[in-house]
Design a protein around this motif. Structure first.
Motif, PDB file in Angstrom:
ATOM      1  N   MET A   1      -8.215 -22.854   4.960  1.00  0.00           N
ATOM      2  CA  MET A   1      -9.273 -22.075   5.629  1.00  0.00           C
ATOM      3  C   MET A   1      -8.698 -21.395   6.866  1.00  0.00           C
ATOM      4  SD  MET A   1     -12.422 -21.611   4.828  1.00  0.00           S
ATOM      5  CE  MET A   1     -14.088 -21.333   5.373  1.00  0.00           C
ATOM      6  N   LYS A   2      -9.047 -20.145   7.056  1.00  0.00           N
ATOM      7  CA  LYS A   2      -8.532 -19.390   8.193  1.00  0.00           C
ATOM      8  C   LYS A   2      -9.421 -19.586   9.402  1.00  0.00           C
ATOM      9  CE  LYS A   2      -6.497 -15.030   8.796  1.00  0.00           C
ATOM     10  NZ  LYS A   2      -5.151 -15.400   9.161  1.00  0.00           N
ATOM     11  N   LYS A   3      -8.791 -19.632  10.570  1.00  0.00           N
ATOM     12  CA  LYS A   3      -9.555 -19.779  11.807  1.00  0.00           C
ATOM     13  C   LYS A   3     -10.365 -18.515  12.069  1.00  0.00           C
ATOM     14  CE  LYS A   3      -6.029 -21.115  14.122  1.00  0.00           C
ATOM     15  NZ  LYS A   3      -5.172 -21.163  15.278  1.00  0.00           N
ATOM     16  N   ALA A   4     -11.498 -18.714  12.757  1.00  0.00           N
ATOM     17  CA  ALA A   4     -12.395 -17.588  13.008  1.00  0.00           C
ATOM     18  C   ALA A   4     -11.731 -16.516  13.870  1.00  0.00           C
ATOM     19  CB  ALA A   4     -13.661 -18.086  13.674  1.00  0.00           C
ATOM     20  N   SER A   5     -11.032 -16.947  14.931  1.00  0.00           N
ATOM     21  CA  SER A   5     -10.392 -15.941  15.774  1.00  0.00           C
ATOM     22  C   SER A   5      -8.902 -16.243  15.904  1.00  0.00           C
ATOM     23  CB  SER A   5     -11.048 -15.893  17.146  1.00  0.00           C
ATOM     24  OG  SER A   5     -11.005 -17.161  17.741  1.00  0.00           O
ATOM     25  N   SER A   6      -8.103 -15.338  15.374  1.00  0.00           N
ATOM     26  CA  SER A   6      -6.654 -15.545  15.389  1.00  0.00           C
ATOM     27  C   SER A   6      -6.120 -15.410  16.807  1.00  0.00           C
ATOM     28  CB  SER A   6      -5.988 -14.523  14.491  1.00  0.00           C
ATOM     29  OG  SER A   6      -6.597 -14.523  13.231  1.00  0.00           O
ATOM     30  N   LYS A   7      -5.040 -16.141  17.043  1.00  0.00           N
ATOM     31  CA  LYS A   7      -4.406 -16.133  18.357  1.00  0.00           C
ATOM     32  C   LYS A   7      -3.090 -15.360  18.284  1.00  0.00           C
ATOM     33  CE  LYS A   7      -7.377 -18.554  20.666  1.00  0.00           C
ATOM     34  NZ  LYS A   7      -7.903 -19.760  20.190  1.00  0.00           N
ATOM     35  N   VAL A   8      -2.621 -14.943  19.447  1.00  0.00           N
ATOM     36  CA  VAL A   8      -1.337 -14.244  19.553  1.00  0.00           C
ATOM     37  C   VAL A   8      -0.225 -15.086  18.928  1.00  0.00           C
ATOM     38  CG1 VAL A   8       0.400 -13.472  21.222  1.00  0.00           C
ATOM     39  CG2 VAL A   8      -2.000 -12.839  21.543  1.00  0.00           C
ATOM     40  N   ALA A   9      -0.305 -16.415  19.127  1.00  0.00           N
ATOM     41  CA  ALA A   9       0.721 -17.322  18.588  1.00  0.00           C
ATOM     42  C   ALA A   9       0.804 -17.236  17.062  1.00  0.00           C
ATOM     43  CB  ALA A   9       0.430 -18.754  19.022  1.00  0.00           C
ATOM     44  N   ASP A  10      -0.360 -17.007  16.394  1.00  0.00           N
ATOM     45  CA  ASP A  10      -0.371 -16.908  14.929  1.00  0.00           C
ATOM     46  C   ASP A  10       0.452 -15.708  14.456  1.00  0.00           C
ATOM     47  OD1 ASP A  10      -2.152 -19.025  15.026  1.00  0.00           O
ATOM     48  OD2 ASP A  10      -3.919 -17.723  14.967  1.00  0.00           O
ATOM     49  N   ILE A 134      -9.094  -9.074   6.304  1.00  0.00           N
ATOM     50  CA  ILE A 134      -9.965  -8.410   5.326  1.00  0.00           C
ATOM     51  C   ILE A 134      -9.668  -8.933   3.920  1.00  0.00           C
ATOM     52  CG2 ILE A 134     -10.475  -6.192   4.199  1.00  0.00           C
ATOM     53  CD1 ILE A 134     -10.059  -4.878   6.962  1.00  0.00           C
ATOM     54  N   ARG A 135      -8.354  -9.104   3.610  1.00  0.00           N
ATOM     55  CA  ARG A 135      -7.979  -9.588   2.280  1.00  0.00           C
ATOM     56  C   ARG A 135      -8.525 -10.993   2.047  1.00  0.00           C
ATOM     57  NH1 ARG A 135      -2.569  -8.291   2.180  1.00  0.00           N
ATOM     58  NH2 ARG A 135      -2.104 -10.414   2.797  1.00  0.00           N
ATOM     59  N   HIS A 136      -8.419 -11.846   3.090  1.00  0.00           N
ATOM     60  CA  HIS A 136      -8.907 -13.224   2.967  1.00  0.00           C
ATOM     61  C   HIS A 136     -10.414 -13.257   2.744  1.00  0.00           C
ATOM     62  CE1 HIS A 136      -5.465 -15.786   3.614  1.00  0.00           C
ATOM     63  NE2 HIS A 136      -5.032 -14.909   4.499  1.00  0.00           N
ATOM     64  N   SER A 137     -11.164 -12.461   3.540  1.00  0.00           N
ATOM     65  CA  SER A 137     -12.617 -12.528   3.385  1.00  0.00           C
ATOM     66  C   SER A 137     -13.061 -11.900   2.062  1.00  0.00           C
ATOM     67  CB  SER A 137     -13.345 -11.908   4.586  1.00  0.00           C
ATOM     68  OG  SER A 137     -12.709 -10.750   5.015  1.00  0.00           O
ATOM     69  N   THR A 138     -12.334 -10.896   1.595  1.00  0.00           N
ATOM     70  CA  THR A 138     -12.671 -10.317   0.290  1.00  0.00           C
ATOM     71  C   THR A 138     -12.490 -11.365  -0.802  1.00  0.00           C
ATOM     72  OG1 THR A 138     -11.787  -8.228   1.105  1.00  0.00           O
ATOM     73  CG2 THR A 138     -12.242  -8.343  -1.245  1.00  0.00           C
ATOM     74  N   LYS A 140     -12.652 -14.592  -0.443  1.00  0.00           N
ATOM     75  CA  LYS A 140     -13.702 -15.595  -0.303  1.00  0.00           C
ATOM     76  C   LYS A 140     -15.004 -15.114  -0.948  1.00  0.00           C
ATOM     77  CE  LYS A 140     -12.680 -17.230   3.958  1.00  0.00           C
ATOM     78  NZ  LYS A 140     -13.053 -17.324   5.375  1.00  0.00           N
ATOM     79  N   VAL A 141     -15.364 -13.856  -0.645  1.00  0.00           N
ATOM     80  CA  VAL A 141     -16.608 -13.295  -1.190  1.00  0.00           C
ATOM     81  C   VAL A 141     -16.523 -13.210  -2.715  1.00  0.00           C
ATOM     82  CG1 VAL A 141     -18.062 -11.231  -1.304  1.00  0.00           C
ATOM     83  CG2 VAL A 141     -17.203 -12.025   0.905  1.00  0.00           C
ATOM     84  N   THR A 142     -15.374 -12.765  -3.228  1.00  0.00           N
ATOM     85  CA  THR A 142     -15.186 -12.661  -4.671  1.00  0.00           C
ATOM     86  C   THR A 142     -15.365 -14.022  -5.317  1.00  0.00           C
ATOM     87  OG1 THR A 142     -13.540 -10.977  -4.192  1.00  0.00           O
ATOM     88  CG2 THR A 142     -13.642 -11.751  -6.456  1.00  0.00           C
ATOM     89  N   HIS A 143     -14.790 -15.052  -4.682  1.00  0.00           N
ATOM     90  CA  HIS A 143     -14.892 -16.421  -5.188  1.00  0.00           C
ATOM     91  C   HIS A 143     -16.360 -16.862  -5.225  1.00  0.00           C
ATOM     92  CE1 HIS A 143     -13.696 -20.529  -5.985  1.00  0.00           C
ATOM     93  NE2 HIS A 143     -14.487 -20.924  -4.997  1.00  0.00           N
TER      94      HIS A 143
END
Lengths: 149, 144
Positions: A1-10, A134-138, A140-143
């Motif tokens: 699962m991806k974090k809601a808000s990505s950090k600079v470190a990511d 965007i790719r990750h949420s697409t 998720k929605v497709t799933h």
């Protein structure tokens, strides 16, 4: 699962932690070759490879041609670099880093841990991160759609 | 979100330069207009090329002290990647990141309709984030 808000470190983690720097005493000719060969738009200026003494970009070189003409290539990096460098921390949110880029009309932010240089985050990195999201949420929605069909 | 949404807020004006102008003139224009690239057009309508800060910086590596006298046509990118007003902003982001470009001239019916930069895309994205946050906040307030 991806974090809601990505950090600079990511972003730094994805890019790898090698940071390319140039010496303040190097010439603009050396800088232009390095920019071209390393396919980057800016380099951190550092005498010891750890401190951030300045930053110098394609823009600094291009704008300076108007006034320095034939002298430009032999000038030292220190003469054209931006000395008051705006930077960010690895714990900063990507969206905040994006805001800083936008508000200051800059494209590159050095990432520092106090005084030590950790990496650079650029506009391109932020856009790539956004495309990833965007790719990750697409996906998720497709799933969701498929499992509920 | 479409390219035309960005053009609506920033306008269709495109800064241009001629192919026989020198790199020095190009540098003066980039600096005076505070832009990162200029569209190269000899008649003010056709898209003959694009020249950016990057082309000038790389040009120094190739031409050395003679760079300021080199004509724009010898430094510009001739095969210009363009987009259309009905293209999505996500697609524009893809093109910019994959091709490593920051300036995308927008062509509509063979006419230059504007230019979209990576900075414009970022600005748009930040406004979207703000909008999403406001919508969420309103939803939370309404649900109380």
């Amino acid at each position: 699962m991806k974090k809601a808000s990505s950090k600079v470190a990511d972003v730094l983690e994805q890019k790898g932690d090698s940071v390319s720097t140039i010496q303040p005493t190097d010439t603009i000719a050396t800088l232009s070759r390095r920019l071209r060969d390393e396919q980057v738009g800016a380099l951190i200026v550092s005498a010891d490879g750890r401190s951030v003494d300045g930053i110098i970009s394609e823009r600094d070189v291009a704008y300076a041609l108007a006034t320095h003409l034939g002298e430009l290539h032999s000038m030292p990096v220190s003469a054209l670099m931006t000395k008051t460098v705006i930077s960010c921390a690895p714990t900063d949110k990507i969206s905040d880093a994006a805001k800083v880029l936008r508000e200051n009309r800059i494209r590159h932010l050095p990432v520092t841990d106090g005084k030590t240089l950790l990496g650079v985050i650029g506009m391109r990195d932020i856009l790539i991160q956004r495309l990833d999201d965007i790719r990750h949420s697409t996906k998720k929605v497709t799933h969701l759609v498929n499992t509920n069909a | 979100m479409l390219v035309s949404d960005i053009l609506k807020s920033k306008g269709a004006s495109v800064k241009m330069i001629r192919s026989d102008d020198s790199a020095m003139v190009c540098a003066q224009r980039l600096s005076a207009e505070r832009v990162g690239a200029l569209v190269v057009s000899d008649n003010g309508r056709s898209l003959d090329g694009i020249i950016s800060e990057r082309d000038i910086a790389y040009g120094l590596a190739k031409h050395g002290p003679g760079l300021h006298a080199v004509p724009v046509r010898d430094l510009m990118t001739k095969a210009v990647i363009t987009s259309g007003p009905r293209e999505s902003i996500v697609q524009v982001m893809r093109v910019m990141t994959q091709r490593r470009i920051r300036h995308l001239p927008i062509v509509d019916n063979d006419r230059l309709a504007g230019i979209v930069t990576s900075g414009d895309v970022l600005k748009h994205r930040l406004e979207e984030v703000q909008l999403e946050a406001n919508v969420l906040r309103d939803a939370v307030i309404a649900a109380r």
